[in-house]
Design a protein around this motif. Structure first.
Motif, PDB file in Angstrom:
ATOM      1  N   SER A   1      32.497  64.776  39.166  1.00 44.31           N
ATOM      2  CA  SER A   1      32.771  62.887  38.995  1.00 44.31           C
ATOM      3  C   SER A   1      30.845  62.708  39.368  1.00 44.31           C
ATOM      4  O   SER A   1      30.116  62.689  40.378  1.00 44.31           O
ATOM      5  CB  SER A   1      32.934  62.364  40.087  1.00 44.31           C
ATOM      6  OG  SER A   1      34.668  62.920  39.667  1.00 44.31           O
ATOM      7  N   LEU A   2      30.651  62.481  38.115  1.00 43.69           N
ATOM      8  CA  LEU A   2      28.605  61.438  38.138  1.00 43.69           C
ATOM      9  C   LEU A   2      28.369  59.820  37.842  1.00 43.69           C
ATOM     10  O   LEU A   2      30.074  59.294  36.838  1.00 43.69           O
ATOM     11  CB  LEU A   2      27.866  62.509  36.970  1.00 43.69           C
ATOM     12  CG  LEU A   2      28.158  64.120  37.572  1.00 43.69           C
ATOM     13  CD1 LEU A   2      27.509  64.180  36.476  1.00 43.69           C
ATOM     14  CD2 LEU A   2      26.835  64.575  38.520  1.00 43.69           C
TER      15      LEU A   2
ATOM     16  N   SER B   1      32.559  62.209  33.953  1.00 36.58           N
ATOM     17  CA  SER B   1      32.614  62.773  34.982  1.00 36.58           C
ATOM     18  C   SER B   1      33.375  63.885  33.645  1.00 36.58           C
ATOM     19  O   SER B   1      33.603  64.056  32.425  1.00 36.58           O
ATOM     20  CB  SER B   1      34.049  62.033  35.343  1.00 36.58           C
ATOM     21  OG  SER B   1      35.301  61.990  34.741  1.00 36.58           O
ATOM     22  N   TYR B   2      33.492  64.915  34.586  1.00 37.52           N
ATOM     23  CA  TYR B   2      33.902  66.147  33.907  1.00 37.52           C
ATOM     24  C   TYR B   2      34.385  67.321  34.527  1.00 37.52           C
ATOM     25  O   TYR B   2      34.594  67.282  35.310  1.00 37.52           O
ATOM     26  CB  TYR B   2      32.798  66.827  32.774  1.00 37.52           C
ATOM     27  CG  TYR B   2      31.709  67.542  33.856  1.00 37.52           C
ATOM     28  CD1 TYR B   2      31.768  69.048  33.846  1.00 37.52           C
ATOM     29  CD2 TYR B   2      30.938  66.947  34.183  1.00 37.52           C
ATOM     30  CE1 TYR B   2      30.648  69.439  34.506  1.00 37.52           C
ATOM     31  CE2 TYR B   2      29.429  67.201  34.389  1.00 37.52           C
ATOM     32  CZ  TYR B   2      28.942  68.553  34.847  1.00 37.52           C
ATOM     33  OH  TYR B   2      28.136  69.175  35.795  1.00 37.52           O
TER      34      TYR B   2
END
Length: 70
Positions: A7-8, A12-13
């Protein structure tokens, strides 16, 4: 297979880790591929070790790879 969520801020990825995933790369990547030719940026050593498996997986789904070694 393990899925690690990243999570950024603003996006997110998931990072998927496990055996045999390069052979299944097309299955995982196809939802995100818009054209039938993709760029793959890879370290020369990573390409030498894993590039053929990745290219074959993508090719079976009609995806051509253009390699850029770093």
């Amino acid at each position: 297979m393990a899925v690690i969520p990243v999570s950024l801020a603003g996006r997110s990825y998931d990072v998927v880790v496990g055996r045999g995933l390069l052979g299944e790369a097309a299955n995982h990547a196809l939802p995100f591929i818009r054209k039938r030719r993709v760029a793959v940026v890879a370290d020369v050593n990573a390409r030498a070790l894993h590039g053929e498996r990745l290219a074959q997986s993508l090719a079976t789904s009609g995806i051509e790879t253009a390699w850029f070694d770093v």
